[in-house]
Design an enzyme around this catalytic site. Structure first.
Site, PDB file in Angstrom:
ATOM      1  N   LYS A  28      37.245  50.515  30.324  1.00 27.97           N
ATOM      2  CA  LYS A  28      38.032  49.865  29.264  1.00 27.97           C
ATOM      3  C   LYS A  28      37.585  50.384  27.891  1.00 27.97           C
ATOM      4  O   LYS A  28      38.404  50.667  27.025  1.00 27.97           O
ATOM      5  CB  LYS A  28      37.864  48.345  29.332  1.00 27.97           C
ATOM      6  CG  LYS A  28      38.517  47.703  30.542  1.00 27.97           C
ATOM      7  CD  LYS A  28      40.031  47.796  30.460  1.00 27.97           C
ATOM      8  CE  LYS A  28      40.715  47.356  31.731  1.00 27.97           C
ATOM      9  NZ  LYS A  28      42.142  47.644  31.785  1.00 27.97           N
ATOM     10  N   LYS A  67      40.421  46.407  38.647  1.00 25.74           N
ATOM     11  CA  LYS A  67      39.680  45.434  37.830  1.00 25.74           C
ATOM     12  C   LYS A  67      38.511  44.763  38.530  1.00 25.74           C
ATOM     13  O   LYS A  67      37.958  43.800  38.000  1.00 25.74           O
ATOM     14  CB  LYS A  67      40.655  44.369  37.315  1.00 25.74           C
ATOM     15  CG  LYS A  67      41.338  43.584  38.417  1.00 25.74           C
ATOM     16  CD  LYS A  67      42.102  42.382  37.894  1.00 25.74           C
ATOM     17  CE  LYS A  67      42.681  41.562  39.020  1.00 25.74           C
ATOM     18  NZ  LYS A  67      43.341  40.339  38.622  1.00 25.74           N
ATOM     19  N   ASN A  97      52.080  50.945  41.599  1.00 24.01           N
ATOM     20  CA  ASN A  97      51.863  51.570  42.913  1.00 24.01           C
ATOM     21  C   ASN A  97      51.597  50.525  43.997  1.00 24.01           C
ATOM     22  O   ASN A  97      51.340  50.881  45.144  1.00 24.01           O
ATOM     23  CB  ASN A  97      50.725  52.600  42.849  1.00 24.01           C
ATOM     24  CG  ASN A  97      49.380  51.990  42.509  1.00 24.01           C
ATOM     25  OD1 ASN A  97      49.245  50.771  42.457  1.00 24.01           O
ATOM     26  ND2 ASN A  97      48.385  52.829  42.290  1.00 24.01           N
ATOM     27  N   ASP A 129      52.812  55.913  40.718  1.00 21.43           N
ATOM     28  CA  ASP A 129      51.480  55.895  40.104  1.00 21.43           C
ATOM     29  C   ASP A 129      51.506  56.441  38.684  1.00 21.43           C
ATOM     30  O   ASP A 129      52.207  57.417  38.403  1.00 21.43           O
ATOM     31  CB  ASP A 129      50.568  56.770  40.986  1.00 21.43           C
ATOM     32  CG  ASP A 129      49.137  56.347  40.863  1.00 21.43           C
ATOM     33  OD1 ASP A 129      48.550  56.536  39.776  1.00 21.43           O
ATOM     34  OD2 ASP A 129      48.605  55.812  41.850  1.00 21.43           O
ATOM     35  N   PHE A 155      49.425  47.657  31.770  1.00 21.58           N
ATOM     36  CA  PHE A 155      48.548  46.780  32.553  1.00 21.58           C
ATOM     37  C   PHE A 155      47.894  47.524  33.714  1.00 21.58           C
ATOM     38  O   PHE A 155      46.890  47.046  34.239  1.00 21.58           O
ATOM     39  CB  PHE A 155      49.358  45.634  33.196  1.00 21.58           C
ATOM     40  CG  PHE A 155      49.933  44.634  32.244  1.00 21.58           C
ATOM     41  CD1 PHE A 155      49.116  43.739  31.571  1.00 21.58           C
ATOM     42  CD2 PHE A 155      51.305  44.563  32.035  1.00 21.58           C
ATOM     43  CE1 PHE A 155      49.646  42.798  30.714  1.00 21.58           C
ATOM     44  CE2 PHE A 155      51.854  43.619  31.172  1.00 21.58           C
ATOM     45  CZ  PHE A 155      51.017  42.740  30.511  1.00 21.58           C
ATOM     46  N   THR A 162      34.985  41.978  28.263  1.00 23.69           N
ATOM     47  CA  THR A 162      33.803  42.619  28.836  1.00 23.69           C
ATOM     48  C   THR A 162      33.264  43.719  27.918  1.00 23.69           C
ATOM     49  O   THR A 162      32.086  44.053  27.990  1.00 23.69           O
ATOM     50  CB  THR A 162      34.128  43.160  30.260  1.00 23.69           C
ATOM     51  OG1 THR A 162      32.898  43.435  30.918  1.00 23.69           O
ATOM     52  CG2 THR A 162      34.961  44.406  30.231  1.00 23.69           C
ATOM     53  N   ASN A 178      39.322  35.048  29.623  1.00 25.40           N
ATOM     54  CA  ASN A 178      39.439  34.839  31.078  1.00 25.40           C
ATOM     55  C   ASN A 178      40.804  34.268  31.451  1.00 25.40           C
ATOM     56  O   ASN A 178      41.000  33.040  31.385  1.00 25.40           O
ATOM     57  CB  ASN A 178      38.318  33.916  31.571  1.00 25.40           C
ATOM     58  CG  ASN A 178      36.970  34.597  31.549  1.00 25.40           C
ATOM     59  OD1 ASN A 178      36.556  35.136  30.524  1.00 25.40           O
ATOM     60  ND2 ASN A 178      36.290  34.611  32.679  1.00 25.40           N
ATOM     61  N   SER A 231      39.502  44.106  27.559  1.00 26.00           N
ATOM     62  CA  SER A 231      38.831  42.940  28.115  1.00 26.00           C
ATOM     63  C   SER A 231      37.661  42.531  27.238  1.00 26.00           C
ATOM     64  O   SER A 231      37.019  43.378  26.601  1.00 26.00           O
ATOM     65  CB  SER A 231      38.315  43.312  29.508  1.00 26.00           C
ATOM     66  OG  SER A 231      37.357  42.387  29.948  1.00 26.00           O
ATOM     67  N   TYR A 234      33.669  49.437  35.402  1.00 32.34           N
ATOM     68  CA  TYR A 234      34.951  48.840  34.996  1.00 32.34           C
ATOM     69  C   TYR A 234      34.981  48.639  33.481  1.00 32.34           C
ATOM     70  O   TYR A 234      35.916  49.056  32.797  1.00 32.34           O
ATOM     71  CB  TYR A 234      35.175  47.501  35.714  1.00 32.34           C
ATOM     72  CG  TYR A 234      36.298  46.693  35.097  1.00 32.34           C
ATOM     73  CD1 TYR A 234      37.626  47.086  35.241  1.00 32.34           C
ATOM     74  CD2 TYR A 234      36.040  45.550  34.324  1.00 32.34           C
ATOM     75  CE1 TYR A 234      38.653  46.375  34.644  1.00 32.34           C
ATOM     76  CE2 TYR A 234      37.054  44.831  33.729  1.00 32.34           C
ATOM     77  CZ  TYR A 234      38.360  45.242  33.896  1.00 32.34           C
ATOM     78  OH  TYR A 234      39.371  44.534  33.298  1.00 32.34           O
TER      79      TYR A 234
END
Ligand code: NAD
Ligand code: UFG
Length: 337
Positions: free
Chosen positions: A152, A84, A32, A58, A80, A126, A178, A124, A148
């Site tokens: 995930k 983020k 998008n 989208d 993907f 994270t 990273n 991630s 965020y």
């Protein structure tokens, strides 16, 4: 047969598409352009001499997904598309849950309807929160500290339930550490919309004179020089990991989860030094307070991906700094220049 890439105009997407095209895959992209521009895909064509089928739209648009899945013969999806920015996710959690979580549910529903059941998902590091020990293995406990990260983790749980409900789904959850650096051509790279949140694009913008100095968030961590340590991975290595994950899905493994990292941790000051060497510029910086939510050290145990995907990172920290500098110095204003 084509690979369908959501969020393909973005940073990691463009680098992965280059690898796909160079591997003679057909590619269909949906983006998008909320955090990218179509120019990035033109650059992909400049690098590869090949084009993709691009849809500006989208992942929340199920009619569009149905239409794409009936128009093209899709073998697998690399997903993907997502928002983020950690800070923004704290301020606007619903935006993140709608885009990242609901968007993935809608995508998977459309895939199921079209009987496309191979998907690679961008997760991630994270999701490990503040790990109890290092290096981080895939079976470590998970827990997120911001919307965020939660988004995930929620998607990981949804995909796990989906795989459990129907064994014909094959799902690769890739937990990136990273991602930094850029394609060696200098034609594609990371192009943050606003003030960069992440270290490497910030350093790059200081080096090119767009920002005065870097703020180093804390030098009192329990690390070799007191600054935060991370597992920086070259985006081209990361991109290649996606092709290996697609190959793995062809062996019908069900749901599999891999860390994509190097296994090596570097500090903020290490990264500054590498960038100074690559750019032959001084990077002015000041030490400021720790950034809330940051952890001291994070690096991957990369062995599982090595054993099961036959993949490992090959680029050094100098490659990361040099390629990042090449991209930033030839495109000081990103894709606008
Ligand atoms: P990016 O913002 O450059 O790329 C994401 C792309 O998705 C953008 O082009 C954006 O326009 C698009 N997009 C967002 N929402 C969409 C929607 N609803 N429909 C269609 N397109 C949409 O980010 P990136 O760094 O390339 O990250 C790719 C993925 O990897 C993201 O899911 C991100 O959360 C994840 N990830 C990134 C990092 C990192 O540090 N870059 C680390 C771990 C995980
Ligand atoms: N840092 C600075 N100054 C800056 C930016 C960062 O000192 O201006 C420091 C941070 O404190 C940290 C290190 O540089 O020690 C790396 O910070 P980044 O923001 O580049 O990366 P993070 O590890 O904080 O997080 C990133 C993404 C997350 C993702 C995570 C793991 O922002 O979304 O990597 O993939 F989850």
């Amino acid at each position: 047969m084509a690979v369908f890439v959501t969020g393909g105009a973005g940073y990691i997407g463009t680098h992965t598409i280059v690898e796909l095209l160079e591997n003679n895959e057909q590619v269909v992209v949906l983006d998008n352009l909320s955090n990218s521009s179509e120019e990035s895909l033109k650059r992909v064509t400049m690098i590869t001499g090949k084009t993709v089928d691009f849809y500006q739209g989208d992942i929340l648009d199920s009619d569009l997904l149905d239409n794409i899945f009936t128009t093209h013969e899709i073998s697998a999806v690399i997903h993907f598309a997502g928002l983020k920015a950690v800070g923004e996710s704290v301020e606007q959690p619903l935006k993140y849950y709608k885009n990242n979580v609901a968007g993935t549910v809608i995508l998977c529903q459309a895939m199921g309807k079209a009987n496309i059941k191979n998907i690679v998902f961008s997760s991630s590091a994270t999701v490990y929160g503040d790990p109890a020990s290092l290096p981080i293995k895939e079976d470590f406990p998970t827990g997120a500290t911001n919307p965020y990260g939660q988004s995930k983790l929620m998607v990981e749980h949804i995909l796990t339930d989906l795989a459990n409900s129907d064994p014909s789904w094959n799902i690769a959850v890739l937990r990136y550490f990273n991602p930094v650096g850029a394609h060696e051509s200098g034609l594609i790279g990371e192009d943050p919309n606003d003030i960069p949140n992440n270290l490497m694009p910030f350093i790059a913008q200081v080096a090119v004179g767009k920002r005065e100095q870097l703020s180093v968030f804390g030098n009192d961590y329990d690390t070799h020089d007191g600054t935060g340590v991370r597992d920086y991975i070259h985006v081209v290595d990361l991109a290649k990991g996606h092709l290996r994950a697609l190959e793995k899905l062809n062996t019908a493994p069900g749901l599999v989860t891999y860390n994509l990292g190097t296994g090596q941790g570097y500090s903020v000051l290490d990264m500054i030094q590498a960038f100074e060497k690559a750019s032959e510029q001084t990077i002015p910086y000041q030490i400021v307070a720790r950034r809330p939510g940051d952890i001291a050290v994070c690096y991957a145990a990369p062995e599982k991906a090595k054993q099961e995907l036959n993949w490992q990172a090959t680029h050094s920290i100098d490659d990361m700094a040099q390629s990042s500098w090449k991209w930033q110095s030839s495109n000081p204003n990103g894709y606008e220049s």
